[in-house]
Write an enzyme that holds these catalytic residues in place. Structure first.
Site: not given
Ligand SMILES: *Cc1c(COP(=O)(O)O)cnc(C)c1O
Length: 365
Positions: A42, A140, A261, A310
């Site tokens: 992802k 979640r 800055y 930046m």
């Molecule tokens: C992002 C995610 C993972 C991977 O998690 P890591 O901590 O990066 O290994 C595994 N399972 C689900 C459902 C996730 O959303």
């Protein structure tokens, strides 16, 4: 007229992505988990570039790629990836028809989703393999454990869905051992009455630090990219991304001169200051300002001075008399771990990696 011939300038700031490190980490995940692997890709493979990473991992052979959305699955499918896609969270109604048509694998969290996927699968005359998600503490998505029997009975009674797997997610595998052990137990108890072919709960921290007799699939993300969620396993992993830039200017500034800055840094004595062509516009976090962060130049750690801007940062190179414009700089990588920067800035490694912006050229090695 002939076109004038010149070489376009190379990028100022770039991310080198090491496929050999990626492969190494993949095999670590497989060995440590004793499981089949779903590589989590992802968010552009955590900023590393989804398609190149998928192509490299596909050669190693694995069961699934974990993606966040139909859009991500589509990008991989269009690039010719044939490994199965798994949608890691609940889907929106608009995404589902495309998921069905491509036979990507959803993880189901509600009876509504189950019914809708069955309808769409019937419409396209497809028998869709699905997984059910259990909420054992993440809050979640997923069915509560008490609702698991109803969820799987519903799926069994529908004509166009096949239950292929059940998963859950660990919210505290890198923080709370007692809770995580209880959570894995609850998951195993719930699932053991009627286990489908794939059973999975472990993210990187889960697969590195816990065992399960029932699970046969693991879902590593961060560790594939060579960063351990906890310090204890870092030595066995190799960071995949090295964020690099170049020194654009070196000057000696007098005692009392301000830097960046807000002039939050006033030089306590005359200092050799190098300006580097990277900043928060590249994803180098502004939260690293004034937190003791360092960059690597000519093998030496050089402290950041003043706030991150930046497009540029300033560092103290007083200890490097030979440092000059054009020198290569490691912002993070094998020597300065992204987890070290995360700790200093109160960010997390996941956030820094996914925050590297599109203007940073990815160079695949
Ligand atoms: C992002 C995610 C993972 C991977 O998690 P890591 O901590 O990066 O290994 C595994 N399972 C689900 C459902 C996730 O959303």
């Amino acid at each position: 007229m002939p076109a004038p011939s010149y070489s376009p300038a190379p990028p100022r700031t770039w991310a080198e992505i090491s496929f050999s490190a990626l492969k190494h980490n993949f095999h670590c995940a497989r060995q440590a988990s004793h499981c089949q692997i779903m590589a989590v890709l992802k968010a552009g493979a955590y900023g590393h570039g989804m398609v190149p990473v998928a192509k490299a991992l596909e050669k190693e052979g694995l069961e699934f790629f974990g993606v966040a959305s139909a859009l991500e699955a589509r990008k991989l499918t269009h690039a010719g990836i044939s490994t199965r896609m798994y949608l890691l969270g609940p889907t929106t109604a608009e995404e589902r028809e495309e998921i069905v048509i491509h036979q990507w694998t959803p993880s189901l969290s509600s009876l509504d989703e189950i019914q809708h996927f069955n309808q769409l699968a019937a419409k396209h005359n497809i028998k869709l393999r699905v997984h059910v998600t259990l909420d054992t503490g993440m809050g979640r998505g997923g069915f509560l454990p008490k609702d698991y029997p109803e969820a799987i009975a519903t799926i069994h009674n529908l004509s166009h869905l096949t239950l292929e797997g059940v998963g859950s997610h660990l919210p505290s595998a890198d923080e709370d051992q007692v809770f995580t052990q209880q959570q894995i137990q609850l998951f195993e108890q719930t699932v053991s009455t009627s286990p489908p072919p794939y059973i999975h709960i472990a993210n990187s921290a889960g697969l590195l630090d816990y065992t399960s007799n029932l699970c046969n699939l693991a879902r590593p993300g961060l560790m594939l990219y060579g960063i351990s969620p906890t310090q204890s396993h870092q030595t066995s992993l190799r960071p995949v991304m090295t964020l690099k830039s170049k020194v654009s200017l070196v000057r000696t500034l007098p005692k009392g001169h301000g830097i960046s800055y807000g002039r939050s840094t006033i030089l306590p004595h005359a200092t050799r200051v190098a300006t580097i062509g990277a900043g928060y516009g590249d994803g180098y976090p502004r939260a690293l300002s004034l937190k003791g962060a360092q960059v690597l130049i000519r093998g030496a750690r050089c402290p950041l001075l003043g706030r991150v801007t930046m497009d540029q940062i300033m560092v103290d190179v007083s200890a490097l008399p030979l440092c000059q414009a054009g020198d290569e700089v490691e912002l993070f990588g094998p020597n300065i771990l992204v987890s070290e920067l995360a700790q200093k800035s109160n960010l997390i490694s996941w956030e820094i990696l996914t925050g590297i912006t599109p203007r940073v050229t990815r160079v695949y090695l």
